[in-house]
Design an enzyme around this catalytic site. Structure first.
Site, short mmCIF file in Angstrom:
data_model
loop_
_atom_site.label_atom_id
_atom_site.label_comp_id
_atom_site.label_asym_id
_atom_site.label_seq_id
_atom_site.Cartn_x
_atom_site.Cartn_y
_atom_site.Cartn_z
N GLY A 62 0.81 -1.30 0.00
CA GLY A 62 0.00 -0.15 -0.12
C GLY A 62 0.71 1.22 0.10
O GLY A 62 0.21 2.30 0.21
N TRP A 64 2.36 2.89 -2.37
CA TRP A 64 2.17 3.95 -3.67
C TRP A 64 0.56 4.46 -3.31
O TRP A 64 0.34 5.73 -3.46
CB TRP A 64 2.21 3.27 -5.09
CG TRP A 64 3.43 3.13 -5.31
CD1 TRP A 64 4.63 3.39 -4.46
CD2 TRP A 64 3.90 3.27 -6.61
NE1 TRP A 64 5.81 3.15 -5.32
CE2 TRP A 64 5.40 3.30 -6.62
CE3 TRP A 64 3.16 3.05 -7.75
CZ2 TRP A 64 6.10 3.07 -8.10
CZ3 TRP A 64 3.87 3.07 -9.21
CH2 TRP A 64 5.24 2.94 -9.16
N ASP A 82 -4.34 -5.97 -6.03
CA ASP A 82 -3.07 -6.91 -5.87
C ASP A 82 -3.53 -8.28 -5.68
O ASP A 82 -4.64 -8.53 -5.05
CB ASP A 82 -2.21 -6.58 -4.66
CG ASP A 82 -0.53 -7.09 -4.84
OD1 ASP A 82 -0.72 -8.22 -4.89
OD2 ASP A 82 0.20 -6.19 -5.02
N ASP A 98 -6.22 -11.71 -8.87
CA ASP A 98 -4.99 -11.88 -10.35
C ASP A 98 -5.36 -10.99 -11.28
O ASP A 98 -6.55 -11.56 -11.94
CB ASP A 98 -5.02 -13.35 -10.27
CG ASP A 98 -3.59 -13.71 -11.32
OD1 ASP A 98 -3.27 -13.10 -12.08
OD2 ASP A 98 -3.25 -14.86 -11.43
N ASP A 123 3.14 -0.99 -9.65
CA ASP A 123 4.64 -1.33 -9.13
C ASP A 123 4.75 -2.89 -8.99
O ASP A 123 5.39 -3.32 -8.13
CB ASP A 123 4.76 -0.64 -7.70
CG ASP A 123 6.05 -0.71 -7.07
OD1 ASP A 123 7.22 -0.57 -7.92
OD2 ASP A 123 6.25 -0.97 -5.81
N LYS A 163 6.54 0.01 -13.40
CA LYS A 163 7.87 -0.55 -13.12
C LYS A 163 8.06 -1.49 -13.94
O LYS A 163 7.33 -2.48 -14.21
CB LYS A 163 7.90 -0.90 -11.59
CG LYS A 163 9.20 -1.59 -11.42
CD LYS A 163 9.59 -1.66 -9.83
CE LYS A 163 8.57 -2.84 -9.36
NZ LYS A 163 8.73 -3.12 -7.80
#
Length: 209
Positions: A62, A64, A82, A98, A123, A163
């Site tokens: 958490g 970000w 997530d 997912d 990320d 990322k």
């Protein structure tokens, strides 16, 4: 555990807890050191504005989302997702699932409720195997998934921050991003460890594909 693995783990723990940003995150009661990566990218590119709607992919634990909600204000909305669980954050709607599954994407779509999504940030990291070629491919596959999500949900004037890992597939990934966005920048913040191959891609202004 072998002596080699034990020594490697010991070295990692020593490096981790001596890390400047780990110490700062603990001192300031932050969820992770990744807060500082996003903060530094934000300082350079002015990512956040009041009343934005954001999707945060690969959000756990958490860091970000926590940074972003403090920047955009309580009238905005963040939808975080997530595969791992994440403790609640005021102003953030969390979906555990997912991203490769239709049911998860459907939950995100239902949560948007027709709102314009101004920013998608990711990320996400793959499970690292240590094989550079395999890890590069895994990272690229996740980035391409984020790209597909951005095509579906992102407003025309919105932007993405992804990322990735510098490796064999990186240049190919950049070419694919440039097919979708007019403006693409690559940045590695100071908070990203120098030995890490992670790198961040900022893309703006979707093309009419």
């Amino acid at each position: 555990m072998s002596k080699k693995k034990s020594k490697s783990s010991s070295n990692w723990l020593k490096e981790h807890f001596n890390d400047k940003y780990v110490k700062l995150s603990l001192k300031n009661n932050l969820r992770s050191r990744s807060w500082f990566k996003l903060q530094q990218i934000d300082y350079k590119y002015s990512l956040f504005k009041k009343n934005m709607n954001i999707i945060d992919l690969g959000s756990a634990p958490g860091g970000w989302s926590n940074y972003a909600i403090n920047r955009i204000g309580s009238k905005s909305e963040i939808i975080a997702c997530d595969i791992l669980p994440m403790n609640p954050i005021l102003g953030v709607k969390f979906i555990q699932g997912d991203l490769r599954k239709y049911s998860t994407l459907k939950s995100i779509h239902q949560s948007i409720k027709g709102k314009k999504i101004n920013f998608i940030m990711s990320d996400i990291s793959p499970n690292i195997s240590g094989n550079l070629i395999i890890d590069s491919l895994k990272s690229t596959n996740l980035c391409e998934l984020v790209l597909q999500i951005s095509i579906k949900f992102l407003d025309k004037h919105g932007f993405i921050l992804i990322k990735s890992f510098h490796g064999t597939e990186f240049e190919s990934l950049i070419k694919k991003i440039k097919l979708i966005f007019f403006e693409v920048k690559i940045h590695k913040p100071d908070a990203s460890r120098s030995r890490s191959r992670e790198i961040f891609i900022l893309a703006k202004n979707k093309k009419n594909n």
